[in-house]
Design an enzyme around this catalytic site. Structure first.
Site, PDB file in Angstrom:
ATOM      1  CG  ASP A  18      -2.129  -0.881   1.000  1.00 26.26           C
ATOM      2  OD1 ASP A  18      -2.543  -1.279   0.021  1.00 26.26           O
ATOM      3  OD2 ASP A  18      -2.665  -1.412   2.149  1.00 26.26           O
TER       4      ASP A  18
ATOM      5  CG  ASP B 284     -12.287  16.808   6.932  1.00 27.16           C
ATOM      6  OD1 ASP B 284     -12.159  15.774   7.512  1.00 27.16           O
ATOM      7  OD2 ASP B 284     -11.707  17.061   5.797  1.00 27.16           O
TER       8      ASP B 284
ATOM      9  CD  GLU C 142      -6.293  13.111   4.888  1.00 29.68           C
ATOM     10  OE1 GLU C 142      -6.947  13.289   5.784  1.00 29.68           O
ATOM     11  OE2 GLU C 142      -5.586  12.124   4.344  1.00 29.68           O
TER      12      GLU C 142
ATOM     13  CG  PHE D  30     -14.984  13.936   4.352  1.00 29.31           C
ATOM     14  CD1 PHE D  30     -14.623  14.351   3.236  1.00 29.31           C
ATOM     15  CD2 PHE D  30     -14.606  12.500   4.767  1.00 29.31           C
ATOM     16  CE1 PHE D  30     -14.031  13.854   2.187  1.00 29.31           C
ATOM     17  CE2 PHE D  30     -14.066  11.743   3.583  1.00 29.31           C
ATOM     18  CZ  PHE D  30     -13.705  12.261   2.611  1.00 29.31           C
ATOM     19  CB  THR D  31     -20.150  11.408   4.134  1.00 29.52           C
ATOM     20  OG1 THR D  31     -20.401  12.062   3.101  1.00 29.52           O
ATOM     21  CG2 THR D  31     -20.700  12.035   5.383  1.00 29.52           C
TER      22      THR D  31
ATOM     23  CB  THR E 121     -20.889  14.157   0.330  1.00 30.87           C
ATOM     24  OG1 THR E 121     -19.975  14.099   1.500  1.00 30.87           O
ATOM     25  CG2 THR E 121     -22.272  13.890   0.569  1.00 30.87           C
TER      26      THR E 121
ATOM     27  CG  MET F  68     -17.655  17.719  -1.482  1.00 28.85           C
ATOM     28  SD  MET F  68     -18.798  18.912  -2.341  1.00 28.85           S
ATOM     29  CE  MET F  68     -20.454  18.262  -2.068  1.00 28.85           C
ATOM     30  CB  SER F  69     -15.968  18.491   5.241  1.00 23.57           C
ATOM     31  OG  SER F  69     -14.787  19.040   4.942  1.00 23.57           O
TER      32      SER F  69
END
Length: 720
Positions: A319, A356, A360, A390-391, A394, A396-397
């Site tokens: 990874d 969030d 990050e 954040f999800t 989506t 996005m947050s």
């Protein structure tokens, strides 16, 4: 305009340049002569014929020792008793090698047993109440509550809460680790201690079947089964033994036909010297020591087959996140859209990241606080706004700011930025997700923003777009650059693997541009971008269809199918129970880069076995020159020309060869335990070095050794 920030994830002071933990000095891996004395009682116990019968070569030596003992009692002489004594020493020294290897494992098992302790578990009943029961009464599926200061009673997964845990008793690493419900860092090990907070653990291992229990069984040798290569080598050694046995038995009638009856003791000595006693004596010790070296690095192998497979690996899947890179991407630059100031972008980026909780998101808030003086904590007015977390759906947050609190939201810091966000919805997230959101609401994207996104991706970074909607007018404010830092020194490690003939493949969920940039910087041979669990499984099967062996690391439930399919699947101890059950190794330190060390240990095991086999077969040559002239020089005086060592008498020649045959086993015990040093190189180079050092060395050493022993033996009355 771009605001650049030099940023790098903080690293633990104990980490190596490759990002792994600096292992503590492995005292168990260092051989000392005192270990021979300590292991002697165990070697004597192994003289049991039932134990020796498992090793055909040494069983023949044992049978020969019994026969010579009977003959020495019936017809005593200095020669017969000397040969008998050294034959028994040969059997004893073979047992000693195995006993020393097992002794080191037992010492580690003793320290592991200190981890196991009787604990009281607070089990949750069906009604929701707590009951105190002994930890040994827990069964799979039980849920227990563990609070700060308590010992986790058994292996399991955290299903509720978050806590810091001291795992030093298992891993040797003093720094506490965080374990939390959900995700891939939910697994806990019995015997570790909770340092803070409260967690609920679902038990996944029955009493006596925990990782500590299995580790103890492994290092004590109770669970070590012979590997396919070891079985094949045993068959070869047994076949050679049968061939030499038939040849030596035939010498008796040949001697009678030639007019010289052969002494049975001399024939037995000849047989023992000709069969591959050296490798036969050390074979078990080599296997145990190889497993031991793995345990020293806190890797629990479910079978010896996995260790050997690691030595034959052709393809290594790793990874990107946490293995090739540090894993926590950090905000390193802001790229405002045309007409937008860096301060305006920073303000919106902070607001969109307050909800969030990802690393990050936190790094964006920290960047805005450090370079623009924006408060990293939300104000009371900002808490009254509607956070959009954040999800994964989506990607996005953000934050929806009502009109009544807009000025309060933007004026709660050391800087007031006006009311330009009055009644605004702010979003931050993956570029395609945010841009699609803007386009769906009738907005448009500046080419400069698209160029910034592509530039960041091509440089190996991750672009996050920030946008806002005010008065139903969607606007793209700019781009945040996240950098995933490649671990220093990792490119050199991959170069070593390439020299071994191992192909490296980086697996990542990133887009192809980002993946390619990271792959080029890290120096991997190939990469797979936007990889799904099905993609990983398909790649492993494709490699295996070509006859290649594949190794892989993983920690999540989504890695379980690939770990089960891989020839060597190393699961992280912090990972899910599904991943640990699917793999055939578990890394208790949860260091993904350790897979490289596992490969090196596997290769060292195979090289050690091959080197000592070469040495064992090669040193028989000198014994031919010592014993054959001694047996037949009376009948065929011409054979005396083969006595190039000028050994004193037939008896001294035979006894010297027998003594050397026994002593060389003890001399090679340290090498069998430490292993032959492995240097990354091609198979042909390894073979050439093996033949030069252990092949040629195996021919020369016995000539010198037998000659020196003969100088002493010839002084014994009745032999010289």
């Amino acid at each position: 305009m771009s605001v650049n920030v030099t940023s790098r994830p903080a690293t633990d002071p104990t980490t190596t340049p490759e990002g792994g933990h600096d292992p503590a000095p492995v005292k168990a891996g260092i051989f000392s002569p005192a270990q021979l004395v300590t292991a002697l009682p165990g070697a004597l116990r192994k003289l049991d014929p039932r134990h020796l019968a498992r090793n055909p070569v040494m069983f023949v030596v044992f049978a020969g020792s019994v026969v010579t003992t009977v003959m020495a009692v019936a017809d005593p002489s200095v020669f017969s008793w000397a040969v008998t004594a050294w034959l028994w020493f040969t059997v004893l020294f073979a047992n000693l090698a195995e006993s020393v290897a097992e002794g080191r494992g037992k010492a580690q098992a003793a320290s592991l047993r200190k981890v196991k302790q009787d604990t009281v578990a607070h089990r949750i009943t069906a009604s929701g109440a707590l009951e105190s029961v002994p930890g040994t009464d827990l069964v799979v599926g039980d849920r227990v509550v563990v609070v700060a200061g308590e010992v986790i009673p058994g292996d399991g997964d955290v299903v509720e809460g978050i806590a810091t845990v001291d795992e030093s008793a298992i891993t040797g690493e003093s720094a506490p680790v965080v374990r939390e419900s959900g995700g891939d860092r939910c697994a806990v090990t019995g015997g570790t201690t909770v340092l803070s907070d409260r967690i609920v653990v679902r038990v996944t291992a029955a009493p006596g079947q925990s990782f500590v229990d299995r580790m103890i069984a492994l290092v004590e040798g109770a669970a070590r089964q012979k590997t396919p290569n070891e079985i094949a080598l045993n068959i070869l050694l047994a076949s050679l033994t049968i061939i030499f046995l038939l040849a030596v038995v035939a010498i008796g009638p040949m001697g009678l036909y030639a007019g010289q009856e052969q002494d049975p003791i001399k024939l037995i000595a000849l047989l023992v010297c000709l069969i591959p006693t050296t490798i036969g004596a050390l074979l078990s010790a080599i296997g145990i020591a190889g497993m031991d070296r793995l345990v020293q690095r806190n890797v629990l192998a479910m079978s010896g087959r996995a260790v050997e497979a690691a030595g034959d690996i052709d393809t290594l899947l790793m990874d990107k996140t946490g293995t090739i890179t540090f894993g926590n991407r950090q905000a390193t630059a802001l790229h405002p859209a045309p007409g937008v100031s860096a301060l305006e972008l920073a303000t919106a980026a902070r607001l969109s990241s307050l909800a969030d909780g990802t690393p990050e998101g936190r790094s964006i808030v920290d960047l805005c606080a450090r370079d623009f003086g924006l408060d990293p904590a939300p104000s009371e007015a900002e808490r009254a706004a509607e956070f959009v977390p954040f999800t994964a759906q989506t990607r996005m947050s953000g934050l929806d700011i009502p009109h009544v609190s807009a000025k309060a939201c933007l004026g709660t810091r050391r800087h007031s930025h006006g009311a330009e966000f009055d009644g605004t919805r702010i979003r931050k997230g993956a570029s395609d997700a945010v841009l699609n959101w803007v386009h769906s609401l009738g907005g448009h994207t500046s080419p400069a923003v698209t160029d910034a996104v592509n530039e960041i991706a091509q440089a190996g970074g991750t672009p996050l777009v920030v946008a806002s909607i005010q008065a139903d007018a969607p606007t793209v404010l700019g781009v945040i650059a996240l950098s995933d830092v490649v671990k220093p020194g990792i490119a050199e490690r991959f170069a070593e693997l390439r020299a071994m003939g191992i192909r490296t493949v980086m697996i990542t969920g990133d887009n192809p541009l980002t993946a390619q940039a990271i792959a080029e910087e890290a120096g991997v041979d190939d990469f797979m971008a936007e990889a799904t669990p099905e993609d990983k499984l398909a790649l492993i099967r494709k490699e295996q269809e070509g006859g290649r062996l594949v190794a892989m690391t993983g920690d999540g439930t989504n890695d379980a199918p690939a770990l089960a399919q891989a020839d060597v699947g190393v699961a992280m101890n912090t990972g899910t129970s599904a991943a640990k059950e699917a793999g055939n190794m578990v890394d208790l330190d949860s260091d993904p880069t350790k897979l490289i060390e596992v490969v090196e240990i596997g290769k060292q095991l195979l090289i050690t076995r091959g080197a000592l086999t070469t040495f064992s077969l090669a040193n028989d040559l000198a014994k031919y020159f010592a014993i054959l002239p001694a047996l037949f020089s009376v009948i065929y005086p011409q054979l005396d020309t083969l006595n190039i060592m000028r050994l004193a008498t037939p008896e001294s020649a035979i006894l010297s060869a027998v003594i050397f045959n026994a002593v060389v086993i003890v001399a090679l015990i340290p090498l069998s335990l430490k292993g032959v040093r492995y240097r990354p190189s091609s198979a042909s180079t390894l073979l050439g070095r093996n033949l030069l050092v252990y092949g040629l060395g195996g021919v020369i050493t016995p000539f010198a050794g037998i000659w020196l022993i003969d100088l002493v033996v010839r002084l014994i009355p009745g032999i010289g």
